[in-house]
Design an enzyme around this catalytic site. Sequence first.
Site, PDB file in Angstrom:
ATOM      1  N   TYR A 113      21.661  -6.586  -3.186  1.00 16.72           N
ATOM      2  CA  TYR A 113      20.769  -5.663  -2.482  1.00 16.72           C
ATOM      3  C   TYR A 113      19.300  -5.951  -2.779  1.00 16.72           C
ATOM      4  O   TYR A 113      18.494  -5.044  -2.923  1.00 16.72           O
ATOM      5  CB  TYR A 113      21.130  -4.207  -2.823  1.00 16.72           C
ATOM      6  CG  TYR A 113      22.597  -3.908  -2.577  1.00 16.72           C
ATOM      7  CD1 TYR A 113      23.073  -3.794  -1.271  1.00 16.72           C
ATOM      8  CD2 TYR A 113      23.512  -3.789  -3.625  1.00 16.72           C
ATOM      9  CE1 TYR A 113      24.429  -3.559  -1.023  1.00 16.72           C
ATOM     10  CE2 TYR A 113      24.855  -3.554  -3.388  1.00 16.72           C
ATOM     11  CZ  TYR A 113      25.309  -3.442  -2.087  1.00 16.72           C
ATOM     12  OH  TYR A 113      26.635  -3.221  -1.840  1.00 16.72           O
TER      13      TYR A 113
ATOM     14  N   CYS B 113       0.819  -1.210   0.000  1.00 13.64           N
ATOM     15  CA  CYS B 113       0.000   0.000   0.000  1.00 13.64           C
ATOM     16  C   CYS B 113       0.849   1.255   0.000  1.00 13.64           C
ATOM     17  O   CYS B 113       0.910   1.990   0.990  1.00 13.64           O
ATOM     18  CB  CYS B 113      -0.956  -0.033   1.188  1.00 13.64           C
ATOM     19  SG  CYS B 113      -2.091  -1.399   1.000  1.00 13.64           S
TER      20      CYS B 113
HETATM   21  N1  LLP Z   1      32.452  -0.966   0.738  1.00 12.23           N
HETATM   22  C1  LLP Z   1      31.733  -0.117   1.480  1.00 12.23           C
HETATM   23  C2  LLP Z   1      32.379   0.586   2.569  1.00 12.23           C
HETATM   24  C3  LLP Z   1      30.391   0.068   1.199  1.00 12.23           C
HETATM   25  O1  LLP Z   1      29.685   0.934   1.906  1.00 12.23           O
HETATM   26  C4  LLP Z   1      29.808  -0.628   0.140  1.00 12.23           C
HETATM   27  C5  LLP Z   1      28.399  -0.470  -0.182  1.00 12.23           C
HETATM   28  C6  LLP Z   1      30.604  -1.514  -0.595  1.00 12.23           C
HETATM   29  C7  LLP Z   1      31.921  -1.644  -0.274  1.00 12.23           C
HETATM   30  C8  LLP Z   1      30.070  -2.340  -1.741  1.00 12.23           C
HETATM   31  O2  LLP Z   1      29.569  -1.557  -2.776  1.00 12.23           O
HETATM   32  P1  LLP Z   1      29.191  -2.251  -4.144  1.00 12.23           P
HETATM   33  O3  LLP Z   1      30.408  -2.855  -4.766  1.00 12.23           O
HETATM   34  O4  LLP Z   1      28.166  -3.286  -3.885  1.00 12.23           O
HETATM   35  O5  LLP Z   1      28.658  -1.159  -4.999  1.00 12.23           O
HETATM   36  N2  LLP Z   1      21.843  -0.579  -1.746  1.00 12.23           N
HETATM   37  C9  LLP Z   1      22.496   0.110  -2.824  1.00 12.23           C
HETATM   38  C10 LLP Z   1      23.975   0.047  -2.728  1.00 12.23           C
HETATM   39  C11 LLP Z   1      24.470   0.626  -1.430  1.00 12.23           C
HETATM   40  C12 LLP Z   1      25.854   0.197  -1.146  1.00 12.23           C
HETATM   41  C13 LLP Z   1      26.257   0.554   0.234  1.00 12.23           C
HETATM   42  N3  LLP Z   1      27.629   0.325   0.448  1.00 12.23           N
HETATM   43  C14 LLP Z   1      22.005  -0.469  -4.135  1.00 12.23           C
HETATM   44  O6  LLP Z   1      21.170  -1.360  -4.096  1.00 12.23           O
HETATM   45  O7  LLP Z   1      22.402  -0.027  -5.193  1.00 12.23           O
END
Ligand code: LLP
Length: 870
Positions: A850, A821
Amino acid sequence: MREIANAPLSANAPWIVMKFGGTSVATVARWRNILELAATRRAEGARVLIVVSALSGITDGLKQLCTHTESKRRSEAAAALADRHHALLADMALTMPETLGARLADLADLAETGAGPLGELAWQARVQAHGELMSSALGAAFLSANGLPTAWLDARDCLASVALPNQNERTRLLSAMVEPHYDAELSARLAAQGEVFITQGFIARDEEGRTVLLGRGGSDTSAAYLGALLRAQRVEIWTDVAGMFSANPRQVAGARLLQRLDYEEAQEIASTGAKVLHPRCLSPLREPRVPLLIKDTNRPELEGTAIGPEVREHAPSIKAISARKGITLISMESVGMWQQVGFLADVFDAFKRHGLSVDLIGSAETNVTVSLDPTENLLDSDAIAALAADLARVCRVKVIAPCAAITLVGRGMRSMLHKLSGVLAEFGQLRVHLISQSSNNLNITFVVDEDVVDDMLPRLHELLIGAGALRTDDSLVFGPSWQALYGAGEQVLPPAQWWQGDIPKLLALAQERTPRYVYNVPTIRAQARRLKALSAVDRVHFAVKANTHPGILKALAEEGMAFECVSPGELAAVMAAVPESAPILFTPNFAARRDFVAALKTRATIGIDALHPIEHWGDLFAGRDIMLRVDLGRGLGHHEKVRTGGTGSKFGVPIEHIDRFLTLAHEAGARVIGLHAHLGSGILDAAHWGEVYSQLAALAERIGSISILDIGGGLGVPSHPGETPLDMTALDRVLKSVRQAYPQFQVWMEPGRFLVADAGVLLARVTQEKEKGASVRYLGIDTGMNSLIRPALYDAWHDIANISRFGEAATTMYQVVGPICESGDVLGSDRRLPESKEDDVILIGQAGAYGAVMSSRYNLRDEADEVLLP
Ligand code: LLP
């Protein structure tokens, strides 16, 4: 000779007009092509009218002939042009047909006698008309001799020009206009005569019966006029490319074929730069709603571009980005006379006096700036200087040149503005002289310095795809890229998704239960191996926040990954799933003291990203090696909410506090052994990690105790079809080059999304359908933002497929929504899918990162379960 046997046509069989340009009629091989294509249309039950240009080079030769003052030189020129036709006739193994003989004789006469009583311009028109008269006569003979009886038709018997008030004798004769009205009598007369006809492009007659020419793009225009006159089923323009593209392929190799456009959009694209179609040839077809098809003569199997009436069921999308160079801007400042009555009238009067046509207009209270387009004007410096001198009497004038106009074209431009922030940011870095938004809501134009355009276009094209503003996912509209169609060497095919080969298994899993996440482990392993292959990186940690499924953690440990955690919960999950030997990094943000206490009991290396822990809980870190996360002052990523740098973001220790941190650490008896930075998620530019690496290395050299640099995660995976993936070879190269400069440091990374995003899909089932308004159709599925919040939170784009009807044509435009909703519970807007029914299985792609980890029990809906495919 081949006999083409067809059933006779009925009196009201539809007409198809097919136009072929100069290169398409210049050789026998090309004429065989025409024969084939025309015969196919006839076999489909249509009456065919072929419209041809002169053989390539002939029109220029005729123009040249007209410049000679001596009769002998003219006759020689005519003889040379006749020879080209004799030669082709010989190649065709034909004897001289009577129609061609008569044309050649006529040309020889005209050349010999010169203008005489006809008058110079009328004579020129008569002479130049012979290019098409001869090529069509040749074509009629060839087609008829090869089994397709084809009647030669004189275009001057069909097309009558109209004299317009603003025309002089020259334009009336050499750049004439026709106002075609449906001519039932002509259609019937021709139908009584035969089935296949050939006629000339470029020529018509005037009220006095004189031969007139239609000017630039004349043959396309003739085809359009004839299509309108006959109310043809369609007009086909056969040329050397498959149609119009989303950008000029010479500048943007990833430009996509536009398979469907409405008249207005096509007109806009043609007038703002695309050369494939003359803009003038669309307006005759608009009112009678005759569609126009652009096709590649060498690749008839390609779909081409179909231009027709507006298609209602369309996602609003930018269709093309075009650029025109050589633009001159005239900026006019009214001198102290604010809103003076008549100022604009005075200014525009000067343009009129100098015969200059204005294109774009921008105005402020005391300034008016206009652009002059070189295709509409003869823009030499004298003309501009004369205009400027004249204008100087009423205002202060500034001439800005050379400029270029970059135009984004698409119906409903205003409704897309919110998606253009990335594009606008790109323009924000440049000098933009003028922005103009067309009053028909079809384009927005930016005038910039000419020299930036070539670099900018490919980037803008990419940004528009990434922002979901150029909807390359809509396969009805956007065809393959130019590179895929015509590119030399390796074909750039979109990578096949693993799930496309696993449909029966996925359907069976959905049968048992939905909603359900399914992960393909081999895809995850393959990504891990690509990261392991980065030779400058010593250790890759999986950022487990992206996906904490124990089976995935175990598989990644087997691939040699280390693990990055941000909470005691993640630490526990990792330790339960992976062997003792796998290294762990703990890099929380705003964590409580007790979280550090818990982490310090594990084998994890601890990272700190604020002064507070070291200042107030220094005792915890006594005798420990720690990492320091710094804020490099900027953030990056696919959405504002995932950028983790700068004062607007809560992460990291700002550079100006580093010294204080080091002092506090020293006082606490902790050793700072590593520096860490992570600027955001979803970055596709390999250069980024090189920049972070060298910035950290420079800081580390100053500090002295550092041996490790953690350059973060954030490695993106393209989500929109056509987006360019992260170039891993370039990443390897960039990192190696920084490593050469700073060989003393170990390098760590911590990607999440890159490892798991493509490996996961979310399966759901259709619950209901609902219609609103004339064209809005909602498709409800049995889960929504509770299972996958990324579309609601970040406007993230996830591929959506109806796998119960996999492979069926995607014909219906849906808004795919969940049962929560909230108005934001939309998983995909304007998605083209096959007509879908209750219980069909819907797959949401790229949900491995995610997805499940960010799900909730909002509305007390059950969470999706998770299944691993080994
Ligand atoms: N290292 C740190 C300190 C982080 O904060 C993050 C992600 C990563 C590595 C890994 O990032 P990646 O390679 O997955 O981009 N929920 C969002 C993404 C937020 C990521 C938060 N930190 C999404 O669904 O796009």
